[in-house]
Design an enzyme around this catalytic site. Structure first.
Site, PDB file in Angstrom:
ATOM      1  NE  ARG A 153      -3.497   0.040   2.968  1.00 29.87           N
ATOM      2  CZ  ARG A 153      -3.754   0.328   4.099  1.00 29.87           C
ATOM      3  NH1 ARG A 153      -3.760  -0.463   4.803  1.00 29.87           N
ATOM      4  NH2 ARG A 153      -4.396   1.318   4.386  1.00 29.87           N
ATOM      5  CE  LYS A 185      -5.393   4.788   3.509  1.00 25.72           C
ATOM      6  NZ  LYS A 185      -6.803   4.443   3.210  1.00 25.72           N
ATOM      7  CG  HIS A 186      -2.553   4.981   8.230  1.00 24.16           C
ATOM      8  ND1 HIS A 186      -2.176   4.266   7.236  1.00 24.16           N
ATOM      9  CD2 HIS A 186      -3.913   4.729   7.917  1.00 24.16           C
ATOM     10  CE1 HIS A 186      -2.783   3.290   6.658  1.00 24.16           C
ATOM     11  NE2 HIS A 186      -4.167   3.685   7.206  1.00 24.16           N
ATOM     12  CG  HIS A 222      -7.375  -2.750  10.352  1.00 19.87           C
ATOM     13  ND1 HIS A 222      -6.320  -2.802   9.435  1.00 19.87           N
ATOM     14  CD2 HIS A 222      -8.123  -1.697  10.134  1.00 19.87           C
ATOM     15  CE1 HIS A 222      -6.454  -1.864   8.847  1.00 19.87           C
ATOM     16  NE2 HIS A 222      -7.575  -0.886   9.137  1.00 19.87           N
ATOM     17  CG  ASP A 240      -7.519   3.636  10.137  1.00 24.64           C
ATOM     18  OD1 ASP A 240      -8.690   3.279   9.560  1.00 24.64           O
ATOM     19  OD2 ASP A 240      -6.443   3.282  10.115  1.00 24.64           O
TER      20      ASP A 240
END
Length: 190
Positions: free
Chosen positions: A27, A57-58, A70, A141
């Protein structure tokens, strides 16, 4: 063909500096901070020139973690010099180039605070806004992430309401329905 999108939660401005990172990896634009900054700025400028809002982000950086935020709260003990010399380079350049918004990371960076950056005025106000000069909108987030420190069992939600001083950006609201089922609810200030 116009699809009607007006906000893209991109680009990822994290530097892919840890090959064991289970969530950033491909990513990220690169493992080189300058390359992430260059490509990230080009990406968001392309979005914004087409009328699409962008979101880097982040912050303050998720690229060197070895935990997927997550599922579990990552913790980094890097000295501030490492953060400034690698993790913050893309965010500093994106801020200077006028990115619309920046998303916070659910990462504890001990050089800044004992709390996740999302809940840290030191990270979001003092560093991002004060030192890096970011003037856009702050977003978070996923707030239902475990270990962030927000208890949703009492049906409270943390909502970003303004984009200047992070301590004032958050307003606690009580919902009349469950957060998990995403049904339409009426929000009442606590």
């Amino acid at each position: 063909m116009t699809l009607g999108f007006n906000y893209n939660f991109a680009p990822v401005l994290d530097v892919d500096s840890n090959p064991k990172n289970p969530v950033i990896g491909d990513r990220s634009f690169s493992s080189n901070a300058d390359e992430v900054a260059r490509l990230g700025c080009a990406f968001f400028m392309g979005l914004q020139s087409s009328g699409v809002l962008s979101c880097g982000k982040h912050f303050p950086g998720h690229g060197d973690t070895d935990t997927d935020s997550h599922f579990q709260l990552p913790r980094l003990s890097h000295p501030r010099a490492t953060l400034e010399g690698r993790e913050w380079i893309p965010f500093r350049r994106a801020s200077a180039a006028g990115i619309d918004s920046i998303m916070s990371a659910h990462v504890v960076m001990s050089a800044l605070d004992t709390r996740p950056a999302t809940l840290s005025s030191r990270a979001m106000t003092d560093v991002l806004r004060g030192e890096l000069g970011f003037k856009g909108v702050l977003v978070s987030d996923d707030l239902e992430t475990p270990d962030v420190g927000i208890d949703f069992t009492d049906r409270h939600a943390l909502i970003v309401v303004r984009g200047h001083d992070y301590r004032d950006d958050l307003q606690l609201l009580r919902t009349s329905g469950y957060i998990g089922d995403r049904k339409s609810t009426r929000l009442t200030p606590v």
